[in-house]
Enzyme design. Structure first.
Site, PDB file in Angstrom:
ATOM      1  N   SER A  60       3.530  -3.254   0.206  1.00 42.50           N
ATOM      2  CA  SER A  60       3.632  -1.905   0.761  1.00 42.50           C
ATOM      3  C   SER A  60       4.494  -0.969  -0.079  1.00 42.50           C
ATOM      4  O   SER A  60       4.354   0.238   0.040  1.00 42.50           O
ATOM      5  CB  SER A  60       4.150  -1.964   2.197  1.00 42.50           C
ATOM      6  OG  SER A  60       5.295  -2.763   2.278  1.00 42.50           O
ATOM      7  N   HIS A  73      -2.349  -2.570   3.993  1.00 43.67           N
ATOM      8  CA  HIS A  73      -2.646  -1.559   2.974  1.00 43.67           C
ATOM      9  C   HIS A  73      -3.876  -1.894   2.148  1.00 43.67           C
ATOM     10  O   HIS A  73      -4.150  -1.237   1.146  1.00 43.67           O
ATOM     11  CB  HIS A  73      -1.443  -1.384   2.040  1.00 43.67           C
ATOM     12  CG  HIS A  73      -0.224  -0.914   2.745  1.00 43.67           C
ATOM     13  ND1 HIS A  73      -0.048   0.392   3.143  1.00 43.67           N
ATOM     14  CD2 HIS A  73       0.868  -1.589   3.187  1.00 43.67           C
ATOM     15  CE1 HIS A  73       1.113   0.508   3.760  1.00 43.67           C
ATOM     16  NE2 HIS A  73       1.691  -0.685   3.814  1.00 43.67           N
ATOM     17  N   LYS A 123      -3.290   2.527   9.797  1.00 41.04           N
ATOM     18  CA  LYS A 123      -3.268   3.095   8.449  1.00 41.04           C
ATOM     19  C   LYS A 123      -4.648   3.651   8.109  1.00 41.04           C
ATOM     20  O   LYS A 123      -5.020   4.680   8.633  1.00 41.04           O
ATOM     21  CB  LYS A 123      -2.717   2.059   7.481  1.00 41.04           C
ATOM     22  CG  LYS A 123      -1.219   1.912   7.804  1.00 41.04           C
ATOM     23  CD  LYS A 123      -0.443   0.895   7.095  1.00 41.04           C
ATOM     24  CE  LYS A 123       0.996   0.984   7.622  1.00 41.04           C
ATOM     25  NZ  LYS A 123       1.759  -0.229   7.431  1.00 41.04           N
TER      26      LYS A 123
HETATM   27  C1  LIG Z   1       2.714  -0.783   8.332  1.00 45.29           C
HETATM   28  C2  LIG Z   1       2.724  -2.234   8.116  1.00 45.29           C
HETATM   29  C3  LIG Z   1       2.767  -3.122   9.190  1.00 45.29           C
HETATM   30  C4  LIG Z   1       2.980  -2.649  10.588  1.00 45.29           C
HETATM   31  O1  LIG Z   1       1.850  -2.075  11.121  1.00 45.29           O
HETATM   32  P1  LIG Z   1       2.002  -0.982  12.287  1.00 45.29           P
HETATM   33  O2  LIG Z   1       0.669  -0.902  12.873  1.00 45.29           O
HETATM   34  O3  LIG Z   1       2.460   0.272  11.634  1.00 45.29           O
HETATM   35  O4  LIG Z   1       3.030  -1.514  13.223  1.00 45.29           O
HETATM   36  C5  LIG Z   1       2.685  -4.465   8.930  1.00 45.29           C
HETATM   37  N1  LIG Z   1       2.588  -4.938   7.680  1.00 45.29           N
HETATM   38  C6  LIG Z   1       2.568  -4.116   6.620  1.00 45.29           C
HETATM   39  C7  LIG Z   1       2.448  -4.697   5.243  1.00 45.29           C
HETATM   40  C8  LIG Z   1       2.649  -2.745   6.796  1.00 45.29           C
HETATM   41  O5  LIG Z   1       2.664  -1.931   5.747  1.00 45.29           O
END
Ligand SMILES: *Cc1c(COP(=O)(O)O)cnc(C)c1O
Length: 635
Positions: free
Chosen positions: A426, A454, A485
C-alpha cells in the site's frame, strides 16, 4: 529489648468510640501510651466515659514480619461503581456468589469485628456473631515512634489487610470504614494486593463492615481465628502515605502525547472534502485535482452504480437491522458474494464490514496460540493487528524477499501456520511474487493469504487482481480484499473455497458480532463489479495513466516506477515531505505525504494515487508541479 503490644480502647455508654494498637519496644511504652490516650480522649465521636489501655509482653521470636501488600488505587465515580470493583475482585478469587457476599456486608455493620465467611457455602464461621472476629496484635515497622501519631486510616488499613491476607485459609478481605467521613474502602488478597477503592459508600453513612473470605475445612477455623487475634505481626515497607491531595489531571498523558507528536512533525489532522470523491474535488472552497484517492476506477461516481444504489435504497431502506446471522442478510448481500466469487474465480466469498475487519476476523479465526504466521515486513496495519490479536507466533520476513521467507520457513517448522502478504503494497505500490509465495506455502503445508486491497480493479488484464496478473497460473488459499477502494463503495471480503467461507461464517468474530452493511452499500458494490466486468476499458485507462504519469516524472529526472495506481515519490525527511505536500496543495494538487508510523522513519514520501478518469493534461500538470517543487526544495 522486649516487645510489648499496647491496645487502647475508648467507649461511651458501652459504645465503642475508638481503638488502636501498637507493638513497641519497652522503652517506647510510655510515649506510646501517652499518644494513644490522647487520641482516645479526643475522637470526633465524643468524649469517652471509659478508656482502657492494655499492655502485654510478646515473645520477640514469635513475631512474624511481612511486606505490606502492594497498593493500587481504583478511582471510581460513585459507590455503585466502587461496589462493581468489589464484585470484580470477588470473581477474580473464583468465587461465584459475588452479589450475595456483597449483600452480606450489611449484616456486619453493627459488628465490632469481621464476619468470617465460607465463600462456597456462605456459612458464617465466627463463633460470636455479634462481635465477629477481630484481627489484632499487629503494627507497622518503625525504628522510632513518629512525634505525631496521627490516626491514618490508610496505613492502619494496610497493616491490618496485610496480616489478614497472610492468615491461613483466608483468601481475601472486604472492608468499608464506619467513619461517616471516610468513604474509601478496600478489597485485599495476597494475589491482588490492596485495592484501594475511592468510594464504597455515600458520604455521611456510618455503614461500615468487614468480611474475611474463608475457604477451607471446618476443623481449621480455630487456627485461622487464633492467627487473626493473637499472632503478632509487623508489617514492613508501607508505601508512603498519600493523602487525597490535589486531583491529578487524568488527561495529562493526552497533552504529552500530542506535544510529542507535534515535536516530531507527525501531527495529523482531518481534511474536509466538500464534494463527491472523484478526479476533481472541492476542498476548502477550492477546486483541486485529486491524487490521493483509493477510488482508482472512480466507481463511486458512476451513474449506473449510483442509480442502482438509489433503487435499492428505495426498496430496502437504509440499514440492515442486525448481524448477517440474525436479520442482516438480504438477497443483495448474497448476490454480491456470488458476484465476488465469480469475479475472483473462487468457489465462494464472504463480505465483512471493512477490509480492516476482514483481515482481523479472518486471521484471528484461522490462526491461534501455538501456530506460526509468516508476515511480510511491509504488510498493512490490519494484517499486523490481525496477527497480533491471533496470539500466534509471528515471523516477519524481508519485504517481498522469497529467499528470506524460505530461510525463515526452514528455521521455524510448525504444525500449523500461514503466510500472509499484501498483493500490492500500500505504500510502495510494488507487487508480491505470488507464484513463489504460493509454491512455498504449499511446500511447507501452510495456508497462503493475500490482501488484494490495491490490486483489485488495478492489475491484471481485466482488473481482477494479482491472480490474473500472473496469468491465472497460481492462486492463494485465502484471497482477501476491500470494496472501499477500486470498487468505490464500502466493505471487505474474503474469497476462497466453500469450506473456508463456511468456517469463517461460523468462527470469524468480526463477521458474527457486527451489524452487516446496508443493502444500499452492497448494491453499489455489486453494480460496480458488474460495471468493471462490462467495461474493461476503464481498467485499461487506469493502466495507461500509470504508464503515462511515471513516464512524465521520469522525463523530469525522477526515479519513479510503478505498475500499480500507487506511485511513491521518495522525499525522506518527515518535515520536508509535509512542506512539499503543502506546496502542492497550494498549487491545487491534492496529494498526500506519508510518514512514520505508516512508513519507516526517514522514508517519508509523496504517495500519488491515480484514477482511471484523470486526463493526460491533468497528469502532465501534476508531474510538472511535483518536479518543480522538489527542485525548489532541493530534494
Ligand atoms: C485499505 C486497506 C485495508 C483496509 O480496508 P478498508 O476497507 O479500508 O478497511 C486492508 N489492507 C490493505 C492493504 C489496505 O490498503
Amino acid at each position: 529489648m522486649s516487645l510489648y503490644s499496647i491496645k487502647m480502647r475508648a467507649s461511651a455508654a458501652k459504645k465503642h468510640i475508638s481503638g488502636s494498637e501498637k507493638i513497641v519496644p519497652s522503652n517506647q511504652i510510655a510515649p506510646c501510651v501517652d499518644q494513644l490516650v490522647r487520641r482516645g480522649m479526643s475522637h470526633s465521636k465524643g468524649e469517652p466515659d471509659q478508656l482502657s489501655v492494655k499492655i502485654t509482653k510478646i515473645e520477640e521470636a514469635s513475631v512474624l514480619s511481612f511486606d505490606a501488600l502492594p497498593v493500587r488505587t481504583v478511582e471510581v465515580d460513585d459507590h455503585h461503581a466502587g461496589l462493581d470493583e468489589i464484585r470484580k475482585f470477588i470473581r477474580s478469587l473464583n468465587i461465584s456468589r459475588a452479589d450475595e457476599i456483597i449483600a452480606l456486608l450489611s449484616e456486619t455493620y453493627a459488628m465490632r469485628g469481621a464476619m468470617l465467611l465460607d465463600v462456597d457455602t456462605l456459612e458464617r464461621l465466627e463463633p460470636d456473631r455479634e462481635r465477629g472476629v477481630r484481627a489484632t496484635c499487629m503494627d507497622a515497622q518503625r525504628t522510632i515512634l513518629p512525634p505525631e501519631m496521627e490516626k491514618n486510616h490508610f496505613a492502619e488499613a494496610i497493616v491490618l489487610a496485610t496480616k489478614v491476607a497472610h492468615a491461613p485459609n483466608i483468601i481475601g478481605e472486604l472492608c468499608i470504614s464506619d467513619d461517616p467521613e471516610y468513604v474509601t474502602g478496600y478489597a485485599a488478597s495476597l494475589e491482588t494486593g490492596y485495592l484501594r477503592i475511592t468510594k464504597l459508600k455515600p458520604r455521611g453513612s456510618e455503614n461500615g463492615g468487614r468480611i474475611f473470605l474463608y475457604r477451607g475445612g471446618r476443623q481449621e477455623v480455630d487456627k485461622t481465628i487464633s492467627f487473626l487475634q493473637e499472632q503478632p505481626v509487623i508489617v514492613k515497607n508501607i508505601p508512603p502515605l498519600s493523602p487525597p491531595g490535589p486531583p491529578r489531571d487524568k488527561f495529562a498523558f493526552l497533552d504529552e502525547a500530542l506535544q510529542n507528536i507535534r515535536d516530531n512533525h507527525l501531527y495529523r489532522s482531518l481534511k474536509t472534502i466538500q464534494s463527491a470523491q472523484s478526479a476533481n474535488v472541492r476542498y476548502q472552497g477550492k477546486d483541486m485535482l485529486m491524487l490521493a484517492s483509493n477510488d482508482y476506477l472512480d466507481m463511486s461516481c458512476v451513474d449506473e452504480v449510483k442509480a442502482y444504489a438509489a433503487q435499492i435504497l428505495q426498496q430496502y431502506g437504509t440499514g440492515s437491522g442486525g448481524s448477517r446471522l440474525i436479520t442482516g442478510n438480504t438477497d443483495i448481500h448474497e448476490r454480491l458474494e456470488e458476484k465476488l466469487a465469480a469475479f475472483k474465480h473462487t468457489e465462494a466469498a464472504l463480505v465483512f464490514n471493512t477490509g480492516y475487519v476482514a483481515n482481523l476476523a479472518t486471521i484471528t479465526s484461522l490462526m491461534g496460540k501455538g501456530d506460526v504466521i509468516f508476515s511480510d515486513e511491509l504488510n498493512h496495519a490490519s494484517i499486523i493487528d490481525g496477527c497480533r490479536l491471533s496470539r500466534a507466533d509471528i515471523v516477519v520476513y524481508k519485504h517481498n524477499d522469497m529467499d528470506d521467507l524460505e530461510r525463515k520457513l526452514r528455521e521455524n517448522p510448525c504444525a500449523k501456520g500461514m503466510i500472509v502478504s499484501d498483493a500490492v503494497f500500500s505504500m510502495d505500490g510494488d507487487i508480491l511474487n505470488l507464484p513463489r509465495f504460493v509454491r512455498l506455502a504449499d511446500q511447507y503445508h501452510l495456508l497462503s493469504m493475500v490482501d488484494e486491497a490495491h490490486s483489485t480493479g488495478v492489475i491484471g488484464r481485466t482488473g481482477r487482481g494479482i491472480v490474473e496478473y500472473y496469468g491465472s497460473t497460481c492462486a492463494p488459499d485465502v484471497l482477501m480484499g476491500t470494496l472501499s477502494k477500486s470498487v468505490g463503495s464500502e466493505g471487505g471480503f474474503v474469497c476462497g473455497s466453500r469450506k473456508l467461507i463456511e468456517y469463517l461464517i461460523n468462527r470469524a468474530r468480526g463477521f458474527i458480532f457486527s451489524t452487516s452493511l446496508s443493502p444500499v452499500t452492497m448494491a453499489a458494490s455489486l453494480k460496480a463489479l458488474e460495471y468493471i466486468e462490462e467495461h474493461p476499458e476503464r481498467v485499461h485507462a487506469l493502466q495507461e495513466n500509470i504508464r503515462f504519469f511515471c513516464g512524465c516524472l521520469q522525463q523530469k529526472g525522477l526515479d519513479v516506477h510503478s505498475e500499480t495506481a500507487i506511485i511513491p515519490i521518495l522525499v525522506g525527511d518527515e518535515q520536508k515531505a509535509v512542506e512539499v505536500s503543502q506546496a502542492l496543495f497550494d498549487a491545487g494538487f491534492f496529494i498526500s505525504a506519508i510518514r512514520y508510523p505508516t512508513v519507516e522513519k526517514g522514508s517519508a514520501r509523496l504517495r500519488a494515487a491515480l484514477m482511471a478518469t484523470h486526463t493526460r493534461a491533468q497528469l502532465q500538470a501534476a508531474a510538472d508541479a511535483i518536479a518543480g517543487i522538489l527542485r525548489e526544495k532541493e530534494i
